[in-house]
Design an enzyme around this catalytic site. Structure first.
Site, PDB file in Angstrom:
ATOM      1  N   LYS A  10       0.795  -1.232   0.000  1.00  0.00           N
ATOM      2  CA  LYS A  10       0.000   0.000   0.000  1.00  0.00           C
ATOM      3  C   LYS A  10       0.832   1.290   0.000  1.00  0.00           C
ATOM      4  CE  LYS A  10      -4.324  -1.658   1.941  1.00  0.00           C
ATOM      5  NZ  LYS A  10      -5.356  -1.463   2.945  1.00  0.00           N
TER       6      LYS A  10
ATOM      7  N   PRO B   8       6.185   3.164  20.938  1.00  0.00           N
ATOM      8  CA  PRO B   8       5.915   4.596  21.077  1.00  0.00           C
ATOM      9  C   PRO B   8       6.378   5.432  19.890  1.00  0.00           C
ATOM     10  CG  PRO B   8       6.746   3.702  23.135  1.00  0.00           C
ATOM     11  CD  PRO B   8       6.855   2.600  22.118  1.00  0.00           C
TER      12      PRO B   8
END
Ligand code: ATR
Length: 281
Positions: A72, A157
């Site tokens: 993608k 994170p």
């Protein structure tokens, strides 16, 4: 379509991915071509070399393709143009080939927005989005565009923080999910997808703080996350509608015609129910 109906004028569409064999896209698009009486066929293409595949699309004049994992983002550098929305999301799930040009679009965000709007107005509502991959990007784009307030939660994170800056919304690491609540929790991670159906991305107790839980996974139809959400009184929604709606938008982008959306949804539900019976045996 029966092979006897294929002739010299049959137009070819398809999906590029790796793996691609479990895709439901051939089912819904071929159904739509049949219902609309179009001389077209939609095929799965298992691809290793995306650059080579793009040469093939040009050479064979393939009219439209769905793009899935893992291409993608990578495909962006091989096509001629990309529309503004797909550029903002950073991923393409649809290409169209017209007049010697390949254009890339993204219909995933529309799929998720339409699917959410059927159970909850998005504006000013609080959404906790699990994951920070391509699917999360389409979800965040759609929620922000419709005036929703998303919060990103991710295991790594650095990736979550990057999306937090890009889409201007707060980020929390996955181990702080206990402190969060909202109108709707959306899982965009692959955790719980067939064959790992005994896994859930979050502890069950978290789910009592959400009215709605949407899992973009559709195989199985009811993931462990959705089962636990129901146990805690939340409304559980699977990814079937999102999948069908993104496909319907692709179909419109290629043909300019309205596909039979409800029939496509029923076909997917039927196929997935057959698969789940087989896998239980
Ligand atoms: P996609 O493009 O389909 O969204 P992806 O780019 O591979 O797929 O992203 C998958 C997301 O699911 C990632 O955010 C990933 O978290 P990390 O950023 O920490 O890799 C998340 N994910 C995958 N497996 C996970 C797991 N077992 N627990 C928690 N998050 C997971």
């Amino acid at each position: 379509m029966f092979t006897s109906e294929i002739d010299a004028k049959t137009q070819i569409y398809g999906i590029i991915g790796n793996p691609v064999e479990h895709s439901m896209s051939p089912l819904i698009h071929n159904l739509a071509f049949r219902r609309l009486g179009m001389n077209a066929v939609y095929l799965p293409f298992l691809v290793q070399d995306i650059k080579g595949a793009i040469y093939g699309i040009r050479a064979f004049q393939i009219r439209g393709m769905s793009i899935t994992i893992p291409f993608k983002t990578e495909i962006i550098k091989y096509i001629d143009e990309i529309d503004d929305t797909a550029r903002a999301i950073g991923a393409i799930n649809t290409i169209r080939f017209t007049e010697d040009r390949i254009t890339g679009f993204n219909t995933d965000w529309l799929g998720v927005v339409r699917s959410i709007q059927e159970f909850l107005p998005i504006k000013d509502r609080k959404f906790v989005v699990l994951g920070a991959g391509g699917a999360a990007r389409a979800v965040l784009f759609g929620l922000k565009k419709e005036g929703g307030n998303p919060i990103i939660v991710n295991r790594t994170p650095a990736k979550g923080e990057m999306l937090s800056r890009e889409f201007e919304c707060p980020f929390f690491p996955l181990n702080q999910i206990d402190d969060l609540q909202g109108d709707c929790l959306i899982n965009t991670t692959p955790v719980g997808m067939f064959p790992d159906i005994d896994k859930s991305p979050v502890p069950g107790k978290v789910l009592s703080r959400f009215g709605f839980v949407l899992d973009i996974i559709y195989n199985p139809l009811k993931t462990k996350l959705l089962k636990e959400a129901e146990k805690r009184g939340a409304v559980a929604i699977n990814g079937v509608k999102m999948f069908v709606y993104q496909g319907a938008e692709q179909f419109k982008a290629w043909t300019g015609k309205e596909p039979p959306v409800k029939e496509m949804e029923n076909a997917v539900l039927k196929q997935l129910s057959i698969r789940s019976i087989k896998s239980e045996k």
